[in-house]
Motif scaffolding. Structure first.
Motif, PDB file in Angstrom:
ATOM      1  N   ARG A  39      -8.899   3.866   5.618  1.00  0.00           N
ATOM      2  CA  ARG A  39      -9.477   4.507   6.803  1.00  0.00           C
ATOM      3  C   ARG A  39     -10.800   3.870   7.213  1.00  0.00           C
ATOM      4  NH1 ARG A  39      -7.588   8.070   9.300  1.00  0.00           N
ATOM      5  NH2 ARG A  39      -5.765   9.233   8.737  1.00  0.00           N
ATOM      6  N   GLY A  40     -11.617   3.522   6.230  1.00  0.00           N
ATOM      7  CA  GLY A  40     -12.941   2.977   6.533  1.00  0.00           C
ATOM      8  C   GLY A  40     -12.966   1.501   6.892  1.00  0.00           C
ATOM      9  N   LEU A  41     -11.933   0.755   6.498  1.00  0.00           N
ATOM     10  CA  LEU A  41     -11.984  -0.699   6.661  1.00  0.00           C
ATOM     11  C   LEU A  41     -10.875  -1.294   7.515  1.00  0.00           C
ATOM     12  CD1 LEU A  41     -12.830  -1.593   2.957  1.00  0.00           C
ATOM     13  CD2 LEU A  41     -14.410  -1.384   4.879  1.00  0.00           C
ATOM     14  N   HIS A  42      -9.931  -0.478   7.971  1.00  0.00           N
ATOM     15  CA  HIS A  42      -8.762  -1.049   8.655  1.00  0.00           C
ATOM     16  C   HIS A  42      -9.105  -1.803   9.940  1.00  0.00           C
ATOM     17  CE1 HIS A  42      -8.962   2.562  11.174  1.00  0.00           C
ATOM     18  NE2 HIS A  42      -8.193   1.911  12.021  1.00  0.00           N
ATOM     19  N   GLN A  43     -10.202  -1.480  10.588  1.00  0.00           N
ATOM     20  CA  GLN A  43     -10.551  -2.171  11.829  1.00  0.00           C
ATOM     21  C   GLN A  43     -11.385  -3.428  11.589  1.00  0.00           C
ATOM     22  OE1 GLN A  43     -12.262   0.973  14.231  1.00  0.00           O
ATOM     23  NE2 GLN A  43     -10.307   1.280  15.256  1.00  0.00           N
ATOM     24  N   SER A  44     -12.041  -3.502  10.462  1.00  0.00           N
ATOM     25  CA  SER A  44     -12.939  -4.634  10.219  1.00  0.00           C
ATOM     26  C   SER A  44     -12.439  -5.622   9.171  1.00  0.00           C
ATOM     27  CB  SER A  44     -14.318  -4.111   9.785  1.00  0.00           C
ATOM     28  OG  SER A  44     -14.192  -3.323   8.605  1.00  0.00           O
ATOM     29  N   HIS A  45     -11.471  -5.223   8.359  1.00  0.00           N
ATOM     30  CA  HIS A  45     -10.986  -6.084   7.277  1.00  0.00           C
ATOM     31  C   HIS A  45      -9.463  -6.039   7.200  1.00  0.00           C
ATOM     32  CE1 HIS A  45     -15.165  -5.474   6.248  1.00  0.00           C
ATOM     33  NE2 HIS A  45     -15.085  -6.568   5.512  1.00  0.00           N
ATOM     34  N   SER A  46      -8.898  -7.134   6.740  1.00  0.00           N
ATOM     35  CA  SER A  46      -7.444  -7.217   6.581  1.00  0.00           C
ATOM     36  C   SER A  46      -7.103  -7.380   5.112  1.00  0.00           C
ATOM     37  CB  SER A  46      -6.898  -8.419   7.359  1.00  0.00           C
ATOM     38  OG  SER A  46      -7.138  -8.254   8.734  1.00  0.00           O
ATOM     39  N   PHE A  47      -6.242  -6.507   4.623  1.00  0.00           N
ATOM     40  CA  PHE A  47      -5.822  -6.531   3.222  1.00  0.00           C
ATOM     41  C   PHE A  47      -4.492  -5.809   3.123  1.00  0.00           C
ATOM     42  CE2 PHE A  47      -8.559  -2.952   4.039  1.00  0.00           C
ATOM     43  CZ  PHE A  47      -7.950  -1.871   3.431  1.00  0.00           C
ATOM     44  N   LEU A  48      -3.808  -6.010   2.013  1.00  0.00           N
ATOM     45  CA  LEU A  48      -2.545  -5.322   1.787  1.00  0.00           C
ATOM     46  C   LEU A  48      -2.791  -4.050   0.985  1.00  0.00           C
ATOM     47  CD1 LEU A  48      -0.200  -8.299   0.802  1.00  0.00           C
ATOM     48  CD2 LEU A  48      -0.532  -7.264   3.055  1.00  0.00           C
ATOM     49  N   PHE A  49      -1.988  -3.049   1.255  1.00  0.00           N
ATOM     50  CA  PHE A  49      -1.992  -1.813   0.484  1.00  0.00           C
ATOM     51  C   PHE A  49      -0.605  -1.214   0.650  1.00  0.00           C
ATOM     52  CE2 PHE A  49      -2.854  -0.369   4.724  1.00  0.00           C
ATOM     53  CZ  PHE A  49      -2.302   0.889   4.807  1.00  0.00           C
ATOM     54  N   TYR A  50      -0.299  -0.225  -0.140  1.00  0.00           N
ATOM     55  CA  TYR A  50       0.965   0.458   0.091  1.00  0.00           C
ATOM     56  C   TYR A  50       0.741   1.964   0.059  1.00  0.00           C
ATOM     57  CZ  TYR A  50       1.751   1.576  -4.868  1.00  0.00           C
ATOM     58  OH  TYR A  50       1.651   2.073  -6.136  1.00  0.00           O
ATOM     59  N   TRP A  51       1.627   2.623   0.738  1.00  0.00           N
ATOM     60  CA  TRP A  51       1.608   4.079   0.830  1.00  0.00           C
ATOM     61  C   TRP A  51       3.061   4.502   0.834  1.00  0.00           C
ATOM     62  CZ3 TRP A  51      -2.717   6.420  -0.163  1.00  0.00           C
ATOM     63  CH2 TRP A  51      -2.864   7.779   0.102  1.00  0.00           C
ATOM     64  N   TRP A  52       3.345   5.723   1.040  1.00  0.00           N
ATOM     65  CA  TRP A  52       4.724   6.179   1.035  1.00  0.00           C
ATOM     66  C   TRP A  52       5.031   6.914   2.330  1.00  0.00           C
ATOM     67  CZ3 TRP A  52       0.872   8.035  -2.106  1.00  0.00           C
ATOM     68  CH2 TRP A  52       0.425   9.316  -1.836  1.00  0.00           C
ATOM     69  N   THR A  53       6.292   7.020   2.612  1.00  0.00           N
ATOM     70  CA  THR A  53       6.710   7.765   3.789  1.00  0.00           C
ATOM     71  C   THR A  53       7.798   8.740   3.358  1.00  0.00           C
ATOM     72  OG1 THR A  53       8.377   6.119   4.339  1.00  0.00           O
ATOM     73  CG2 THR A  53       6.243   5.884   5.410  1.00  0.00           C
ATOM     74  N   PRO A  54       7.999   9.820   3.993  1.00  0.00           N
ATOM     75  CA  PRO A  54       7.265  10.237   5.169  1.00  0.00           C
ATOM     76  C   PRO A  54       5.902  10.829   4.791  1.00  0.00           C
ATOM     77  CG  PRO A  54       8.928  11.868   4.638  1.00  0.00           C
ATOM     78  CD  PRO A  54       9.063  10.757   3.623  1.00  0.00           C
ATOM     79  N   ASP A  55       4.900  10.411   5.458  1.00  0.00           N
ATOM     80  CA  ASP A  55       3.551  10.914   5.231  1.00  0.00           C
ATOM     81  C   ASP A  55       2.745  10.569   6.485  1.00  0.00           C
ATOM     82  OD1 ASP A  55       1.487  11.919   3.118  1.00  0.00           O
ATOM     83  OD2 ASP A  55       0.564  10.182   4.078  1.00  0.00           O
ATOM     84  N   ALA A  56       2.005  11.503   6.973  1.00  0.00           N
ATOM     85  CA  ALA A  56       1.265  11.304   8.222  1.00  0.00           C
ATOM     86  C   ALA A  56      -0.178  10.881   8.007  1.00  0.00           C
ATOM     87  CB  ALA A  56       1.319  12.589   9.037  1.00  0.00           C
ATOM     88  N   SER A  57      -0.577  10.515   6.809  1.00  0.00           N
ATOM     89  CA  SER A  57      -1.974  10.197   6.497  1.00  0.00           C
ATOM     90  C   SER A  57      -2.568   9.115   7.378  1.00  0.00           C
ATOM     91  CB  SER A  57      -2.110   9.772   5.036  1.00  0.00           C
ATOM     92  OG  SER A  57      -1.734  10.827   4.186  1.00  0.00           O
ATOM     93  N   PHE A  58      -1.769   8.129   7.769  1.00  0.00           N
ATOM     94  CA  PHE A  58      -2.306   7.008   8.541  1.00  0.00           C
ATOM     95  C   PHE A  58      -1.704   6.902   9.942  1.00  0.00           C
ATOM     96  CE2 PHE A  58      -2.660   5.484   4.052  1.00  0.00           C
ATOM     97  CZ  PHE A  58      -4.042   5.540   3.985  1.00  0.00           C
ATOM     98  N   ARG A  59      -1.060   7.956  10.383  1.00  0.00           N
ATOM     99  CA  ARG A  59      -0.414   7.929  11.698  1.00  0.00           C
ATOM    100  C   ARG A  59      -1.404   7.569  12.805  1.00  0.00           C
ATOM    101  NH1 ARG A  59       2.358  13.161  13.038  1.00  0.00           N
ATOM    102  NH2 ARG A  59       3.888  12.348  11.592  1.00  0.00           N
ATOM    103  N   ASP A  60      -2.616   8.078  12.740  1.00  0.00           N
ATOM    104  CA  ASP A  60      -3.595   7.827  13.783  1.00  0.00           C
ATOM    105  C   ASP A  60      -4.119   6.390  13.785  1.00  0.00           C
ATOM    106  OD1 ASP A  60      -4.800   8.714  11.285  1.00  0.00           O
ATOM    107  OD2 ASP A  60      -6.724   8.574  12.326  1.00  0.00           O
ATOM    108  N   LEU A  61      -3.794   5.584  12.791  1.00  0.00           N
ATOM    109  CA  LEU A  61      -4.252   4.205  12.737  1.00  0.00           C
ATOM    110  C   LEU A  61      -3.314   3.255  13.490  1.00  0.00           C
ATOM    111  CD1 LEU A  61      -5.339   3.890   9.002  1.00  0.00           C
ATOM    112  CD2 LEU A  61      -6.676   4.681  10.973  1.00  0.00           C
ATOM    113  N   LEU A  62      -2.142   3.756  13.867  1.00  0.00           N
ATOM    114  CA  LEU A  62      -1.170   2.893  14.561  1.00  0.00           C
ATOM    115  C   LEU A  62      -1.560   2.604  15.971  1.00  0.00           C
ATOM    116  CD1 LEU A  62       2.092   4.501  13.208  1.00  0.00           C
ATOM    117  CD2 LEU A  62       1.029   2.387  12.477  1.00  0.00           C
TER     118      LEU A  62
END
Length: 160
Positions: free
Chosen positions: A137-160
């Motif tokens: 959440r804090g770095l997605h706009q300024s840095h590029s890196f890999l991570f994984y999460w699971w679905t279905p989950d709405a935790s990062f929906r607003d980042l799309l």
């Protein structure tokens, strides 16, 4: 075709050369932040948040033991570096995981087997999932890196 070449426009493919398959090359740095940049940014998010893949982290002792048992190289400065980029750390793709018990060793072994230029860590102290979410959440706009999460989950929906 290397996995990262799928990110390059066709016009740039001709400039790439690979002296041998065991050597990681620079193109990944055009698309991913360096581990050093990412570590610095993580530290600025909150004073306690840091890369936890380290011998001196009491909380990480069990995972470090399992890494040794699996025959993996030790971590350096909070990160595990794959052989494909261990000598040229600036060419590693940073990978941030949640809890180390969830596939950390698998990620490392896969990076070794497929010769992927990964630098892998998990964040803490405390709940790795909360730390991973904080970093994304804090770095997605300024840095590029890999991570994984699971679905279905709405935790990062607003980042799309």
């Amino acid at each position: 075709l290397k996995w990262w070449e799928s990110f390059l426009p066709a016009s740039e493919m001709k400039i790439l050369s690979y002296p041998n398959d065991d050597q990681c090359q620079k193109p990944v740095t055009r698309y991913f932040s360096s581990v050093a940049e990412l570590d610095q940014a993580i530290a600025l998010l909150t004073p306690r948040l840091r890369s936890m893949c380290a011998e001196n982290e009491t909380e990480s002792a069990d995972q470090i033991y399992l890494m040794r048992t699996a025959g993996l190289a030790p971590c350096e400065n909070g990160w595990w570096y794959a052989p494909a980029c261990r000598e040229t750390k600036s060419s590693c793709v940073p990978v941030i995981l949640g809890m180390p018990e969830w596939n950390f060793i698998d990620w490392c072994q896969l990076a070794v087997q497929l010769k992927l230029p990964f630098a892998i860590t998990w964040l803490g102290p405390g709940s790795g999932w909360a730390a991973e979410m904080s970093a994304v959440r804090g770095l997605h706009q300024s840095h590029s890196f890999l991570f994984y999460w699971w679905t279905p989950d709405a935790s990062f929906r607003d980042l799309l």
